[in-house]
Design an enzyme around this catalytic site. Structure first.
Site, PDB file in Angstrom:
ATOM      1  CD  GLU A 185     -44.192  -7.261  -8.170  1.00 46.51           C
ATOM      2  OE1 GLU A 185     -43.007  -7.277  -8.510  1.00 46.51           O
ATOM      3  OE2 GLU A 185     -45.017  -8.136  -8.531  1.00 46.51           O
TER       4      GLU A 185
ATOM      5  CE1 TYR B 129     -42.184  -4.263  -9.105  1.00 47.26           C
ATOM      6  CE2 TYR B 129     -40.527  -3.373  -7.620  1.00 47.26           C
ATOM      7  CZ  TYR B 129     -41.322  -4.420  -8.045  1.00 47.26           C
ATOM      8  OH  TYR B 129     -41.265  -5.619  -7.396  1.00 47.26           O
TER       9      TYR B 129
END
Length: 401
Positions: free
Chosen positions: A211, A153
């Site tokens: 993101e 991530y």
């Protein structure tokens, strides 16, 4: 007192709306009104990444099943991923009203892509983040599926505590990052090394967040952004015309959009008492007190700070257009807001719109005595309230009569 479901919904709605900003100098004070946050579909975010040299899967966008089929053939990939494009998370576990389960599907057969797209396009997809009725899918993304040997991530976001952007990473990618933070916080870290192209994109488009989840590595060692979300600084719209022109308004609530035209912030709920307030905290407190007295808020409408009489009038038009509304509660604390402006707007709206539902008004703050005089001398059947608790009681009682 625990927050009611209504105030929690308000809080959630406010998290997807920009905050107002006050700019001060020696000569003047300027109030910048908010607008709806820019929302881009996944494929649009990936296009921006592509343009900045960030590695993403090869993909095409389709509006019909036949276009999806042709796109799948054109990819000539070993495996294909078909993704419904809506502005909500949890698509993979969603359900269509066509009966199809899942808004994300993998297949090696291009023909299957056409069949699946036929059950997606034009149908509503319901996920944990959509309304009960779901959201109609108008576009699908057909992309090359790549094997992933490692998922991580990665995000760049603005952080007030650092007065600027920070990088956040986790070795656990492809899952809910909030879940990771809650269960295994040691797996979250702030990266020191820049991922240059993503950071360049962050600066280039005036992003508040970029993101990537997951940021994956293929067996060949290629690092690819498999899923992307970008949030933008709405105050930079004047210099990001091309980006803001991509704004997907098709999923926006029509009432929210109508409110935004007048610099009003509207969030719909499922009760029957309309809440007309100024400020997020006051909105949630109003919802909670109504709930405490056995009522249910139908919505809340936030006037903000730099309000004019015309905005008050338009706010009443929006509230009274909702057939669920059986009473209106006005709860205004006049700091920046002048209560007399609110009072004049209320009386004008009541007369011209021929208000049919009970109206409870609680005003405090700047010019409140003049405001109360205006309301009293109007001769209108307005129920004045001494405080918020009294206002909520009167609104709930008015419905029960």
């Amino acid at each position: 007192m625990a927050a009611s479901m209504a105030s929690q919904a308000v809080a959630k709605g406010l998290r997807i709306a920009t905050s107002k900003h006050i700019l001060l100098d020696k000569a003047k004070c300027t109030w910048l009104s908010p607008r709806r946050w820019l929302n881009l579909q996944e494929y649009q975010s990936k296009k921006l990444m592509q343009e900045s040299g960030v590695a993403v899967q090869r993909f095409y966008v389709a509006d019909t099943a036949s276009e999806a089929l042709e796109a799948a053939k054109r990819l000539n990939a070993k495996e294909i991923v078909l993704k419904a494009q809506i502005l909500a998370g949890g698509r993979g576990k969603g359900v269509f009203d066509s009966g199809l389960k899942g808004g994300v599907h993998l297949t090696k057969d291009p023909a299957v892509v056409g069949e699946l797209a036929n059950k997606m396009l034009g149908f509503n997809l319901t996920t944990k983040q959509t309304p009960k009725e779901g959201v109609k899918v108008k576009t699908v993304m057909v992309a090359e599926a790549l094997d992933i040997t490692r998922e991580t991530y990665f995000a760049i976001l603005m952080d007030r505590s650092f007065n600027g952007p920070v990088m956040v990473g986790s070795p656990q990618g492809g899952m809910d990052i909030e879940e990771v933070a809650a269960s295994t916080p040691e797996l979250i870290f702030k990266a020191a090394d820049q991922i240059k192209r993503l950071y360049d994109l962050f600066l280039k488009v005036d992003a508040t967040q970029v993101e990537v989840n997951p940021l994956g590595e293929t067996p060949e060692g290629q690092v690819v952004c498999f899923d992307a979300k970008i949030n933008f600084d709405d105050n930079a719209e004047f210099r990001q015309k091309n980006v803001f022109a991509m704004d997907d308004m098709t999923e926006a609530d029509p009432t929210e959009m109508a409110a935004a035209k007048w610099d009003l912030k509207y969030i719909g709920l499922d009760g029957n008492i309309a809440c007309f307030v100024n400020g997020a905290g006051l909105a949630m407190a109003t919802c909670d007190i109504i709930d405490l007295h056995g009522g249910k808020p139908a919505n809340f409408l936030d006037l903000g700070g730099g309000v004019k009489e015309k905005q008050v009038y338009e706010a009443f038009k929006l509230l009274t257009a909702d057939p669920k509304v059986e009473a209106i509660l006005v709860n205004i604390f006049g700091g920046i807001v002048n209560c007399a402006i609110i009072a004049n707007g209320i009386t004008k709206a009541c007369r011209e719109l021929e208000l049919k539902v009970p109206l409870v008004v609680r005003l405090e703050g700047t010019n409140v005595h003049e405001a109360k005089r205006i309301l009293t001398e109007s001769g209108l059947p307005i129920l004045a309230a001494d405080d918020l608790d009294d206002a909520a009681k009167k609104a709930v009682a008015a419905i029960k009569k």
